[in-house]
Motif scaffolding. Structure first.
Motif, mmCIF file in Angstrom:
data_model
loop_
_atom_site.group_PDB
_atom_site.id
_atom_site.type_symbol
_atom_site.label_atom_id
_atom_site.label_comp_id
_atom_site.label_asym_id
_atom_site.label_seq_id
_atom_site.Cartn_x
_atom_site.Cartn_y
_atom_site.Cartn_z
ATOM 1 N N TYR A 1 10.907 -13.353 9.707
ATOM 2 C CA TYR A 1 10.290 -11.979 9.204
ATOM 3 C C TYR A 1 8.945 -12.075 8.414
ATOM 4 N N TYR A 2 8.266 -13.091 8.499
ATOM 5 C CA TYR A 2 6.954 -13.375 7.577
ATOM 6 C C TYR A 2 5.898 -12.717 8.389
ATOM 7 N N THR A 3 5.169 -12.218 7.741
ATOM 8 C CA THR A 3 4.026 -11.260 8.111
ATOM 9 C C THR A 3 2.639 -11.461 7.815
ATOM 10 N N GLY A 4 2.549 -12.277 6.617
ATOM 11 C CA GLY A 4 1.219 -12.368 5.939
ATOM 12 C C GLY A 4 0.937 -13.859 5.518
ATOM 13 N N ILE A 5 0.346 -14.255 4.405
ATOM 14 C CA ILE A 5 0.155 -15.597 3.874
ATOM 15 C C ILE A 5 1.479 -16.058 3.822
ATOM 16 N N VAL A 6 1.553 -17.359 4.290
ATOM 17 C CA VAL A 6 2.797 -18.361 4.269
ATOM 18 C C VAL A 6 2.432 -19.591 3.435
ATOM 19 N N PHE A 7 3.401 -20.279 3.055
ATOM 20 C CA PHE A 7 3.087 -21.765 2.513
ATOM 21 C C PHE A 7 4.214 -22.589 2.486
ATOM 22 N N GLU A 8 3.985 -23.729 2.114
ATOM 23 C CA GLU A 8 5.167 -24.726 2.251
ATOM 24 C C GLU A 8 4.588 -25.780 1.263
ATOM 25 N N LEU A 9 5.540 -26.446 0.576
ATOM 26 C CA LEU A 9 5.177 -27.626 -0.312
ATOM 27 C C LEU A 9 5.828 -28.794 -0.100
ATOM 28 N N PHE A 10 4.967 -29.835 0.253
ATOM 29 C CA PHE A 10 5.436 -31.183 0.797
ATOM 30 C C PHE A 10 4.837 -32.235 -0.211
ATOM 31 N N ASP A 11 5.730 -33.408 -0.005
ATOM 32 C CA ASP A 11 5.148 -34.505 -0.918
ATOM 33 C C ASP A 11 4.163 -35.117 -0.130
ATOM 34 N N THR A 12 2.968 -35.569 -0.807
ATOM 35 C CA THR A 12 1.720 -36.043 -0.224
ATOM 36 C C THR A 12 1.745 -37.179 0.582
ATOM 37 N N ALA A 13 2.846 -37.985 0.319
ATOM 38 C CA ALA A 13 3.030 -39.276 1.033
ATOM 39 C C ALA A 13 3.593 -39.074 2.615
ATOM 40 N N GLY A 14 4.142 -37.837 2.527
ATOM 41 C CA GLY A 14 4.652 -37.406 3.709
ATOM 42 C C GLY A 14 6.357 -38.040 4.081
ATOM 43 N N GLU A 15 7.043 -38.533 3.116
ATOM 44 C CA GLU A 15 8.062 -38.994 3.184
ATOM 45 C C GLU A 15 9.452 -38.215 3.283
ATOM 46 N N PHE A 16 9.125 -36.876 2.980
ATOM 47 C CA PHE A 16 10.454 -35.983 2.859
ATOM 48 C C PHE A 16 10.154 -34.763 3.671
ATOM 49 N N ARG A 17 11.130 -34.135 3.667
ATOM 50 C CA ARG A 17 11.065 -32.566 4.326
ATOM 51 C C ARG A 17 10.304 -31.580 3.387
ATOM 52 N N ALA A 18 10.299 -30.592 3.814
ATOM 53 C CA ALA A 18 9.561 -29.592 3.082
ATOM 54 C C ALA A 18 10.439 -29.088 1.634
ATOM 55 N N ILE A 19 9.546 -29.127 0.624
ATOM 56 C CA ILE A 19 10.475 -29.072 -0.692
ATOM 57 C C ILE A 19 10.217 -27.509 -0.855
ATOM 58 N N CYS A 20 9.589 -26.487 -0.608
ATOM 59 C CA CYS A 20 9.674 -25.339 -0.737
ATOM 60 C C CYS A 20 9.053 -24.578 0.488
ATOM 61 N N GLY A 21 9.218 -23.201 0.632
ATOM 62 C CA GLY A 21 8.605 -22.418 1.607
ATOM 63 C C GLY A 21 8.716 -21.027 1.362
ATOM 64 N N GLY A 22 7.722 -20.171 1.734
ATOM 65 C CA GLY A 22 7.923 -18.890 1.478
ATOM 66 C C GLY A 22 6.456 -18.158 1.964
ATOM 67 N N GLY A 23 6.548 -16.725 1.859
ATOM 68 C CA GLY A 23 5.450 -16.159 2.320
ATOM 69 C C GLY A 23 5.646 -14.441 2.178
ATOM 70 N N ARG A 24 4.872 -14.045 2.660
ATOM 71 C CA ARG A 24 4.809 -12.252 2.798
ATOM 72 C C ARG A 24 5.799 -11.993 4.085
ATOM 73 N N TYR A 25 6.643 -10.714 3.627
ATOM 74 C CA TYR A 25 7.337 -10.303 4.622
ATOM 75 C C TYR A 25 7.521 -8.763 4.361
ATOM 76 N N ASP A 26 6.435 -8.270 4.761
ATOM 77 C CA ASP A 26 6.364 -6.599 4.369
ATOM 78 C C ASP A 26 7.262 -5.777 5.031
ATOM 79 N N ASP A 27 7.695 -6.158 6.185
ATOM 80 C CA ASP A 27 8.398 -5.190 7.050
ATOM 81 C C ASP A 27 10.067 -5.379 6.830
ATOM 82 N N LEU A 28 10.647 -6.383 5.975
ATOM 83 C CA LEU A 28 11.854 -6.524 6.115
ATOM 84 C C LEU A 28 12.700 -5.678 5.592
ATOM 85 N N LEU A 29 12.282 -5.049 4.376
ATOM 86 C CA LEU A 29 13.135 -3.926 3.565
ATOM 87 C C LEU A 29 13.295 -2.889 4.491
#
Ligand code: HAM
Length: 429
Positions: free
Chosen positions: A273-301
């Motif tokens: 459903y994402y339509t615009g700016i999206v982002f994810e947070l990762f540990d800089t060492a690259g040891e772990f999976r994504a901590i967080c993810g999200g973004g814009r979903y202007d059409d979902l409602l």
């Protein structure tokens, strides 16, 4: 009978529950600081809420069954569809922009792997009713402030940002057909996990022209907006997207979080459903999976039948964040703590011990005492392992001997004083 929880499900012993509470308190604290208010929805939803727009990956992971009324239902695998339905149904009556957060437990039948369980708690923070990129900056700053709240720094965690519209425009510019976009997104998503040659081959095998594949990988390799702009600055169709991104970065700087953020066009996000700016947070060492993810979903409602409105949000799970905090020694240990322990050298005084405990509890203090007769020395030991700050001791000679006084011992320094009941019950903690 099995003695273990189901695979991917956790038992929360007090230490684990304290860790969960620590993380969730940080979530609530930071969301509150940004003016977000808390909501919740049902843990069980109609199946079609997810088949409508979540995307195949998550639908394949649903815990789904038929209830006794013959309805196809699913345990919620994510909060966004519930949120979009709730807000879409009452948007006109809500103060806008809507700024809501929630901390649901979610269920996904995941393949067993590090950082992914079959249940997790997820902070969801969402904004509805604001198309301006200022809302995107506000949202990412909140996610980053959660990292700061739990003691992480910009050298521990990186926010990788992209824009689906910008990528869409790039694909159009490289003349990659719409029908191939899902394949391209799937390949971009794997960019830092699989060899590049294999990914290029998947694209060319899928019918994307080799020169387009080359240009795409070059563009996506850009490490900053400036680099991408230098590469593609002459392309008019990209100007608007560059402007949006430039403003996004400016606003992130204004909010004091730009150190944490990098452009990374390989971030496309798995959900449909994402339509615009999206982002994810990762540990800089690259040891772990994504901590967080999200973004814009202007059409979902609108897709879910509600009032159309621009929307954006993110989800941050407790599992990876917990792993990261433990690995950086930032997860606090559960320290036992108690204001008072009430003890006595005479088991006949148990009811008096209980009355004193009840009075202290009535004053808002945390209090324990031995539930069965024990030597005074044992009681003092128990008080200490319970983390009691003070022990109130009813000594036969002092208490019953007519004076009605008690000895109060401060465990930290061993000091003692003798007090009357009325003094004690007015004691500050
Ligand atoms: P998501 O990327 O599927 O997004 O999940 C967000 C975060 O939840 C992940 O980065 C990860 O920390 C955590 N997470 C997801 N699945 C699991 C799992 N099986 N075990 C442990 N942790 C997990 C969403 O769910 C979107 N609905 C987020 C969102 C909210 N977008 C807009 N608003």
């Amino acid at each position: 009978m099995s003695r273990a929880a189901l695979p991917g499900f956790r038992d929360f012993y007090p230490q684990e529950l304290a860790e969960r509470a620590y993380v969730m308190n940080a979530w609530r604290e930071v969301a509150g600081r940004y003016g977000f208010v808390e909501y919740d929805g049902p843990p069980l939803e109609p199946l079609e809420l997810y088949t409508a727009k979540s995307g195949d990956e998550i639908v394949g992971q649903l815990y789904v069954f038929e209830d006794k009324g013959g309805r196809k239902v699913a345990l919620r695998p994510e909060m966004t569809p519930t949120f979009a339905r709730m807000v879409g149904a009452k948007l006109n009556a809500l103060r806008k922009p809507v700024r809501w957060f929630s901390t649901p437990q979610l269920f996904r039948y995941e393949r067993q792997q590090k950082g992914r369980l079959r249940e997790h708690f997820q902070l969801n923070v969402d904004i509805v009713g604001e198309p301006d990129v200022a809302a995107d900056a506000e949202l990412l700053a909140l996610a980053i402030d959660v990292m700061r709240e739990v003691g992480l720094t910009a050298s521990d965690v990186r926010a990788r940002v992209s824009d689906r519209r910008l990528i869409g425009a790039l694909l159009a510019h490289f003349e990659i057909a719409e029908k191939d976009h899902p394949l391209v997104y799937a390949v971009l998503d794997k960019l830092d996990r699989e060899p590049r040659a294999a990914l290029e081959k998947r694209l060319t095998d899928g019918g994307v022209a080799p020169h387009a594949v080359r240009s795409l990988f070059e563009a996506v390799g850009s490490k900053s907006l400036d680099e991408l702009r230098t590469r593609l600055g002459g392309v008019r169709a990209l100007d608007g997207h560059f402007e949006t991104m430039t403003r996004y970065f400016e606003l992130l700087r204004a909010l004091g979080v730009d150190d944490w953020v990098r452009l990374d066009l390989s971030v496309v996000r798995g959900l449909a459903y994402y339509t615009g700016i999206v982002f994810e947070l990762f540990d800089t060492a690259g040891e772990f999976r994504a901590i967080c993810g999200g973004g814009r979903y202007d059409d979902l409602l609108a897709t879910l039948g509600g009032t159309p409105a621009p929307a954006l949000g993110f989800g941050m799970g407790d599992v990876v964040l917990g792993e990261l905090l433990r690995s950086r020694k930032l997860m606090p240990a559960l320290e036992p703590a108690l204001d008072y322990w009430v003890a006595s050298d005479d088991e006949a005084l148990l009811s008096d011990v209980m009355t004193v405990a009840a009075r202290l509890r009535g004053g808002g203090h945390s209090v324990e005492y031995s539930l069965r007769p024990q030597q005074l020395a044992r009681q003092l030991k128990a008080a200490s392992s319970a983390g009691a700050a003070q022990v109130v001791i009813l000594l036969r000679d002092q208490w019953s001997g007519g004076a009605g006084t008690m000895t109060v011992k401060t465990l930290a320094d061993g000091s003692e004083r003798v007090v009357r009941g009325d003094e004690l019950f007015n004691f500050p903690v």
